[in-house]
Design a protein around this motif. Structure first.
Motif, PDB file in Angstrom:
ATOM      1  N   PRO A 246       6.885   7.199  19.186  1.00  0.00           N
ATOM      2  CA  PRO A 246       7.619   6.036  18.658  1.00  0.00           C
ATOM      3  C   PRO A 246       8.560   5.454  19.704  1.00  0.00           C
ATOM      4  O   PRO A 246       8.979   6.128  20.645  1.00  0.00           O
ATOM      5  CB  PRO A 246       8.384   6.627  17.467  1.00  0.00           C
ATOM      6  CG  PRO A 246       8.520   8.083  17.776  1.00  0.00           C
ATOM      7  CD  PRO A 246       7.270   8.447  18.520  1.00  0.00           C
ATOM      8  N   ASP A 247       8.866   4.158  19.523  1.00  0.00           N
ATOM      9  CA  ASP A 247       9.799   3.493  20.439  1.00  0.00           C
ATOM     10  C   ASP A 247      11.170   4.136  20.345  1.00  0.00           C
ATOM     11  O   ASP A 247      11.574   4.655  19.291  1.00  0.00           O
ATOM     12  CB  ASP A 247       9.891   2.004  20.100  1.00  0.00           C
ATOM     13  CG  ASP A 247       8.566   1.289  20.354  1.00  0.00           C
ATOM     14  OD1 ASP A 247       7.820   1.767  21.224  1.00  0.00           O
ATOM     15  OD2 ASP A 247       8.279   0.283  19.674  1.00  0.00           O
ATOM     16  N   PRO A 248      11.919   4.109  21.427  1.00  0.00           N
ATOM     17  CA  PRO A 248      13.269   4.699  21.379  1.00  0.00           C
ATOM     18  C   PRO A 248      14.212   3.881  20.504  1.00  0.00           C
ATOM     19  O   PRO A 248      13.982   2.704  20.218  1.00  0.00           O
ATOM     20  CB  PRO A 248      13.690   4.694  22.844  1.00  0.00           C
ATOM     21  CG  PRO A 248      12.906   3.595  23.467  1.00  0.00           C
ATOM     22  CD  PRO A 248      11.591   3.568  22.752  1.00  0.00           C
ATOM     23  N   LEU A 249      15.282   4.528  20.085  1.00  0.00           N
ATOM     24  CA  LEU A 249      16.293   3.849  19.272  1.00  0.00           C
ATOM     25  C   LEU A 249      17.158   2.955  20.148  1.00  0.00           C
ATOM     26  O   LEU A 249      17.580   3.338  21.247  1.00  0.00           O
ATOM     27  CB  LEU A 249      17.162   4.891  18.560  1.00  0.00           C
ATOM     28  CG  LEU A 249      16.469   5.703  17.440  1.00  0.00           C
ATOM     29  CD1 LEU A 249      17.397   6.795  16.942  1.00  0.00           C
ATOM     30  CD2 LEU A 249      16.053   4.784  16.305  1.00  0.00           C
ATOM     31  N   GLN A 250      17.430   1.721  19.641  1.00  0.00           N
ATOM     32  CA  GLN A 250      18.280   0.738  20.326  1.00  0.00           C
ATOM     33  C   GLN A 250      19.388   0.303  19.367  1.00  0.00           C
ATOM     34  O   GLN A 250      19.212   0.333  18.149  1.00  0.00           O
ATOM     35  CB  GLN A 250      17.445  -0.475  20.774  1.00  0.00           C
ATOM     36  CG  GLN A 250      16.183  -0.144  21.543  1.00  0.00           C
ATOM     37  CD  GLN A 250      16.441   0.380  22.950  1.00  0.00           C
ATOM     38  OE1 GLN A 250      17.584   0.328  23.420  1.00  0.00           O
ATOM     39  NE2 GLN A 250      15.393   0.880  23.602  1.00  0.00           N
ATOM     40  N   ARG A 260      14.347   0.699  16.256  1.00  0.00           N
ATOM     41  CA  ARG A 260      13.403   1.153  17.292  1.00  0.00           C
ATOM     42  C   ARG A 260      12.758  -0.052  17.961  1.00  0.00           C
ATOM     43  O   ARG A 260      12.237  -0.943  17.289  1.00  0.00           O
ATOM     44  CB  ARG A 260      12.336   2.070  16.707  1.00  0.00           C
ATOM     45  CG  ARG A 260      12.877   3.427  16.237  1.00  0.00           C
ATOM     46  CD  ARG A 260      11.770   4.368  15.850  1.00  0.00           C
ATOM     47  NE  ARG A 260      12.290   5.666  15.414  1.00  0.00           N
ATOM     48  CZ  ARG A 260      12.620   6.655  16.245  1.00  0.00           C
ATOM     49  NH1 ARG A 260      12.458   6.488  17.549  1.00  0.00           N
ATOM     50  NH2 ARG A 260      13.077   7.798  15.769  1.00  0.00           N
ATOM     51  N   CYS A 267      17.830  -6.594  16.145  1.00  0.00           N
ATOM     52  CA  CYS A 267      16.944  -6.035  15.142  1.00  0.00           C
ATOM     53  C   CYS A 267      16.181  -7.140  14.431  1.00  0.00           C
ATOM     54  O   CYS A 267      16.417  -8.329  14.669  1.00  0.00           O
ATOM     55  CB  CYS A 267      17.749  -5.205  14.151  1.00  0.00           C
ATOM     56  SG  CYS A 267      18.924  -6.165  13.172  1.00  0.00           S
TER      57      CYS A 267
END
Length: 277
Positions: A246-250, A260, A267
Motif C-alpha cells: 500500500p501507498d505510504p501515509l501522508q 495514503r 486528501c
C-alpha cells in the motif's frame, strides 16, 4: 667268504622315539566359550602366507558389522598397511574374502566385506560389450574419463558460464582433492550454470559439491562432480507474483488528516475545494 647284506640295518626303537620327541607337542583343552572354529584348509593352506592365514582367522572371529578396513587393521596390528593390503588380496584370490564397492543414496562410496569360513569358487566375469558412445555415465562417478574420449564443445563465453567456471575452479580451495583441469572445468560449466540460473548462490554450489567426501578419497573428481551435479540438481524456482504494498501515509496539506498516497498533497476530500478555488 664275506657275508652279503641285502638291506641296511634297521634303526633301533629308541632312535625313532627320540626323533618323534623333537616335533611339536600339543596340550589340548576344551573351549566352552569365546572360541572360533577354523578349518585346516585355512590353517594349513599351502599357498597362503602366515600373515594372510592369521588375518583370516582374526576376521572370522569378529562379530558381524565390525570394521575391517586396511587402516583399521593397521591400527591394531604391527604389520602395516602394505602387508595387510597384500594379505587381503591373497584371501580374495583364494576365496576366503570378497570386497565390493557400493554407492549409498548420499553419493558416498563404501566397501562391503564378506568373510567365508570355507573358500568360495571365484566366477569369471565377462567383459561388458563396448559402448558406441564413450562419454562417461554420470551415474558412475568413479569411472575415469578416458584421455581419448571426446569432450563436449566448449561452453560459450557468457557471464553465467564464466561464473560457473569460477565456481568449479574454486573447488580446490575447499578441498585439494577436487582439483580440476581446464578442459574438465569447461565441460562441467554448463551444468553449474543451470544451478546458478535456478537461484543457487556460487558459495552454496561449492558447499554442496564439496560436502561429505568419501573418507577413502576421490579417485576421479570429474566423474564424481558430474554425478553430484546431475543427482542433486535443484528444481526450477519460479517466484510468485510480487505483492503490491500500500501507498505510504501522508498528511493532508489542507486538513492535516492522514491519507495514503504515493507523494505528499491533499486528501480526497480537500481536492474538490482546491479545484473550485
Amino acid at each position: 667268504m664275506t657275508e652279503q647284506h641285502l638291506s641296511a640295518p634297521t634303526r633301533s626303537r629308541s632312535a625313532r622315539f627320540a626323533r618323534s620327541r623333537l616335533g611339536v607337542a600339543h596340550v589340548d583343552e576344551r573351549h566352552n566359550q569365546e572360541f572360533t572354529v577354523v578349518g585346516n584348509h585355512l590353517a594349513q593352506h599351502p599357498d597362503l602366507s602366515l600373515t594372510a592365514i592369521g588375518l583370516a582367522t582374526h576376521i572370522q572371529s569378529l562379530p558381524t558389522g565390525t570394521l575391517v578396513g586396511i587402516k583399521v587393521l593397521a591400527a591394531k596390528f604391527p604389520e602395516g598397511e602394505t602387508r595387510i593390503a597384500a594379505a587381503l588380496r591373497e584371501l580374495e584370490t583364494h576365496g576366503y574374502l570378497s570386497r565390493t564397492k557400493e554407492r549409498l543414496p548420499s553419493g558416498r562410496i563404501v566397501t562391503r566385506t564378506t568373510s567365508y569360513n570355507k573358500p568360495q569358487k571365484r566366477t569369471a566375469r565377462t567383459a561388458p560389450a563396448p559402448r558406441r558412445e564413450p562419454a562417461p555415465d554420470p551415474k558412475e562417478p568413479e569411472q575415469p574419463a578416458s584421455a581419448t574420449a571426446p569432450l563436449s564443445a566448449p561452453a560459450p563465453d557468457l557471464p553465467a558460464h564464466r561464473a560457473a567456471r569460477n565456481v568449479l575452479a574454486g573447488l580446490r580451495t575447499r578441498d585439494p582433492r577436487l582439483h580440476l583441469a581446464e578442459p574438465d572445468v569447461r565441460r562441467l560449466a554448463p551444468v553449474v550454470a543451470t544451478w546458478l540460473e535456478r537461484g543457487v548462490a556460487p558459495d552454496d554450489v561449492q558447499r554442496t559439491l564439496a560436502a561429505g567426501l568419501p573418507p577413502e578419497g576421490v579417485r576421479h573428481p570429474v566423474g564424481f562432480l558430474a554425478h553430484r551435479l546431475t543427482a542433486l540438481l535443484p528444481p526450477p524456482f519460479e517466484p510468485g507474483p510480487e505483492i503490491s504494498r500500500p501507498d505510504p501515509l501522508q498528511n493532508c496539506d489542507g486538513c492535516d488528516r492522514a491519507f495514503r498516497a504515493p507523494c505528499p498533497g491533499r486528501c480526497r476530500e480537500c481536492r474538490p475545494g482546491v479545484a473550485a478555488a
